[in-house]
Design an enzyme around this catalytic site. Sequence first.
Site, PDB file in Angstrom:
ATOM      1  N   GLY A  27      37.926  92.666 -54.758  1.00 60.31           N
ATOM      2  CA  GLY A  27      38.018  92.421 -55.822  1.00 60.31           C
ATOM      3  C   GLY A  27      38.531  94.188 -56.387  1.00 60.31           C
ATOM      4  O   GLY A  27      37.322  94.706 -57.276  1.00 60.31           O
ATOM      5  N   SER A  78      40.745  96.214 -57.535  1.00 59.93           N
ATOM      6  CA  SER A  78      41.684  96.260 -58.188  1.00 59.93           C
ATOM      7  C   SER A  78      41.661  96.600 -59.276  1.00 59.93           C
ATOM      8  O   SER A  78      42.220  97.694 -60.415  1.00 59.93           O
ATOM      9  CB  SER A  78      42.694  95.491 -58.115  1.00 59.93           C
ATOM     10  OG  SER A  78      42.419  94.045 -58.765  1.00 59.93           O
ATOM     11  N   TYR A 115      25.943  82.337 -63.487  1.00 61.21           N
ATOM     12  CA  TYR A 115      26.175  83.379 -62.785  1.00 61.21           C
ATOM     13  C   TYR A 115      25.262  83.781 -62.614  1.00 61.21           C
ATOM     14  O   TYR A 115      24.708  84.741 -61.595  1.00 61.21           O
ATOM     15  CB  TYR A 115      26.717  83.672 -64.009  1.00 61.21           C
ATOM     16  CG  TYR A 115      27.110  85.918 -63.772  1.00 61.21           C
ATOM     17  CD1 TYR A 115      28.364  85.650 -63.149  1.00 61.21           C
ATOM     18  CD2 TYR A 115      26.524  86.234 -64.245  1.00 61.21           C
ATOM     19  CE1 TYR A 115      28.821  87.088 -62.935  1.00 61.21           C
ATOM     20  CE2 TYR A 115      26.712  87.630 -63.747  1.00 61.21           C
ATOM     21  CZ  TYR A 115      28.064  88.278 -63.113  1.00 61.21           C
ATOM     22  OH  TYR A 115      28.358  89.992 -62.820  1.00 61.21           O
ATOM     23  N   ALA A 139      22.535  82.325 -61.006  1.00 61.68           N
ATOM     24  CA  ALA A 139      22.303  81.588 -59.888  1.00 61.68           C
ATOM     25  C   ALA A 139      22.873  82.090 -58.904  1.00 61.68           C
ATOM     26  O   ALA A 139      22.843  82.400 -57.667  1.00 61.68           O
ATOM     27  CB  ALA A 139      22.320  79.543 -60.051  1.00 61.68           C
ATOM     28  N   LYS A 186      24.253  85.116 -58.629  1.00 61.63           N
ATOM     29  CA  LYS A 186      24.204  86.740 -58.178  1.00 61.63           C
ATOM     30  C   LYS A 186      22.414  87.026 -57.992  1.00 61.63           C
ATOM     31  O   LYS A 186      22.301  86.887 -57.250  1.00 61.63           O
ATOM     32  CB  LYS A 186      23.741  87.574 -59.880  1.00 61.63           C
ATOM     33  CG  LYS A 186      25.601  87.480 -59.969  1.00 61.63           C
ATOM     34  CD  LYS A 186      26.245  88.422 -58.808  1.00 61.63           C
ATOM     35  CE  LYS A 186      27.819  88.686 -59.524  1.00 61.63           C
ATOM     36  NZ  LYS A 186      28.344  90.007 -58.484  1.00 61.63           N
TER      37      LYS A 186
HETATM   38  P1  NDP Z   1      36.431  92.428 -63.790  1.00 69.16           P
HETATM   39  O1  NDP Z   1      36.425  91.331 -64.190  1.00 69.16           O
HETATM   40  O2  NDP Z   1      36.973  93.650 -64.035  1.00 69.16           O
HETATM   41  O3  NDP Z   1      37.598  92.877 -62.135  1.00 69.16           O
HETATM   42  C1  NDP Z   1      37.255  91.417 -61.457  1.00 69.16           C
HETATM   43  C2  NDP Z   1      37.904  91.758 -59.425  1.00 69.16           C
HETATM   44  O4  NDP Z   1      37.530  90.699 -59.074  1.00 69.16           O
HETATM   45  C3  NDP Z   1      39.219  92.104 -59.949  1.00 69.16           C
HETATM   46  O5  NDP Z   1      39.935  92.606 -58.882  1.00 69.16           O
HETATM   47  C4  NDP Z   1      39.560  90.787 -59.739  1.00 69.16           C
HETATM   48  O6  NDP Z   1      41.121  90.383 -59.236  1.00 69.16           O
HETATM   49  C5  NDP Z   1      38.925  90.187 -58.151  1.00 69.16           C
HETATM   50  N1  NDP Z   1      38.608  88.776 -58.122  1.00 69.16           N
HETATM   51  C6  NDP Z   1      38.008  88.050 -58.308  1.00 69.16           C
HETATM   52  N2  NDP Z   1      38.197  86.170 -58.276  1.00 69.16           N
HETATM   53  C7  NDP Z   1      38.268  86.782 -57.330  1.00 69.16           C
HETATM   54  C8  NDP Z   1      38.829  86.338 -55.766  1.00 69.16           C
HETATM   55  N3  NDP Z   1      38.337  84.518 -56.217  1.00 69.16           N
HETATM   56  N4  NDP Z   1      39.189  86.727 -54.377  1.00 69.16           N
HETATM   57  C9  NDP Z   1      39.007  88.105 -54.416  1.00 69.16           C
HETATM   58  N5  NDP Z   1      39.212  88.783 -55.773  1.00 69.16           N
HETATM   59  C10 NDP Z   1      38.512  88.493 -56.652  1.00 69.16           C
HETATM   60  O7  NDP Z   1      34.748  92.095 -63.079  1.00 69.16           O
HETATM   61  P2  NDP Z   1      34.153  93.574 -62.820  1.00 69.16           P
HETATM   62  O8  NDP Z   1      34.696  94.538 -62.225  1.00 69.16           O
HETATM   63  O9  NDP Z   1      33.439  93.834 -64.288  1.00 69.16           O
HETATM   64  O10 NDP Z   1      32.949  92.985 -61.797  1.00 69.16           O
HETATM   65  C11 NDP Z   1      33.238  93.709 -60.416  1.00 69.16           C
HETATM   66  C12 NDP Z   1      31.850  92.849 -59.645  1.00 69.16           C
HETATM   67  O11 NDP Z   1      30.762  93.712 -60.524  1.00 69.16           O
HETATM   68  C13 NDP Z   1      31.334  91.242 -60.229  1.00 69.16           C
HETATM   69  O12 NDP Z   1      30.841  91.146 -59.176  1.00 69.16           O
HETATM   70  C14 NDP Z   1      30.229  91.476 -61.440  1.00 69.16           C
HETATM   71  O13 NDP Z   1      30.174  90.224 -61.358  1.00 69.16           O
HETATM   72  C15 NDP Z   1      29.570  92.311 -61.633  1.00 69.16           C
HETATM   73  N6  NDP Z   1      28.943  93.160 -62.649  1.00 69.16           N
HETATM   74  C16 NDP Z   1      30.239  93.088 -63.022  1.00 69.16           C
HETATM   75  C17 NDP Z   1      29.366  93.657 -64.823  1.00 69.16           C
HETATM   76  C18 NDP Z   1      29.606  94.121 -65.971  1.00 69.16           C
HETATM   77  O14 NDP Z   1      29.110  94.324 -66.163  1.00 69.16           O
HETATM   78  N7  NDP Z   1      31.395  94.577 -65.526  1.00 69.16           N
HETATM   79  C19 NDP Z   1      27.327  93.706 -64.772  1.00 69.16           C
HETATM   80  C20 NDP Z   1      26.610  93.463 -63.612  1.00 69.16           C
HETATM   81  C21 NDP Z   1      27.611  92.467 -62.699  1.00 69.16           C
HETATM   82  P3  NDP Z   1      42.092  90.027 -60.131  1.00 69.16           P
HETATM   83  O15 NDP Z   1      42.616  90.947 -60.582  1.00 69.16           O
HETATM   84  O16 NDP Z   1      43.797  90.065 -58.723  1.00 69.16           O
HETATM   85  O17 NDP Z   1      41.900  88.170 -60.281  1.00 69.16           O
END
Ligand code: NDP
Length: 257
Positions: A27, A29, A170, A172, A174
């Site tokens: 993820g 990107s 979510y 569960a 995490k």
């Molecule tokens: P975004 O939605 O901004 O970005 C998600 C990224 O994950 C994208 O690059 C997306 O790629 C990729 N992705 C999603 N599903 C898949 C998959 N099945 N296989 C491969 N890549 C995947 O999320 P955030 O940056 O906000 O979150 C990043 C991490 O941080 C997550 O694990 C989230 O749970 C965690 N987090 C975020 C918080 C927040 O407040 N933002 C708080 C706490 C934790 P594509 O665009 O190509 O789908």
Amino acid sequence: MTTQAAAKPPQTPDTSAATPPWALITGGSRGIGRAISVAMARDGFRILLNYRANSAAAAEVQAAIEATGGQVRLLPFDVRDKPAVDAAFATLWAEGVHVSVLVNNAGIAADGPFPAQTLHDWERVTRTTLDGFYNVTQPLVMPMVRKRWGRIINISSVSGVMGNRGQVNYSAAKAGLIGATRSLAQELARRKITVNAVAPGLIETEMIKDVPSEVVRHIPMRRIGQPEEVADLVAFLASDRAAYITGQVIGINGGLA
Ligand code: NDP
């Protein structure tokens, strides 16, 4: 107490070498993963940038990193899709690519009160985080063990630590990731491979675009965090300065937990 004077220093991958070590960010990107990719490239790693679908976003990150002299290779696959992950790794291994640092960052949320939660939303959230962890991490562990060095950093959430209404699926997922982190850290500690979880609070990315702005009142620092702040913590955990930190869950949340 005397220390083991003969203990060998860790075989740290040399980020100043002509062929620097590879770091895989799932993820990578968008959002937090984008910031982690940029920070790790800044610190001298070559980046394997995984994403699922948004090739334009991935290409933008690649261009940004290459503009500052970094190296990126795009590695699209859905972390839930084990055959796709295996195929991507088979290609890397055929070329002699070794992953020194793995950041399991890919994650999604599908929030709503539990009585209304569909099996579809339960499965896509838990499978992205937990099957994704297994599919990507398990094949990379033995190569790290053979090198006697590695870093695995799992992006959990404050929701996995405290729970949060509307996020049963979510939370569960995490919290499960935290359990996996602690157990794997114990298995790998003697091999100089550290495994840690980072648990962010609210971070400014697309994931929280629908969160009402009033939530800021509940954050002691009264602000949302920035992806770069999480990225700097991850970059530190990936470095040799963090060699004695393993099995930990490190919060980064403005005092929320
Ligand atoms: P975004 O939605 O901004 O970005 C998600 C990224 O994950 C994208 O690059 C997306 O790629 C990729 N992705 C999603 N599903 C898949 C998959 N099945 N296989 C491969 N890549 C995947 O999320 P955030 O940056 O906000 O979150 C990043 C991490 O941080 C997550 O694990 C989230 O749970 C965690 N987090 C975020 C918080 C927040 O407040 N933002 C708080 C706490 C934790 P594509 O665009 O190509 O789908």
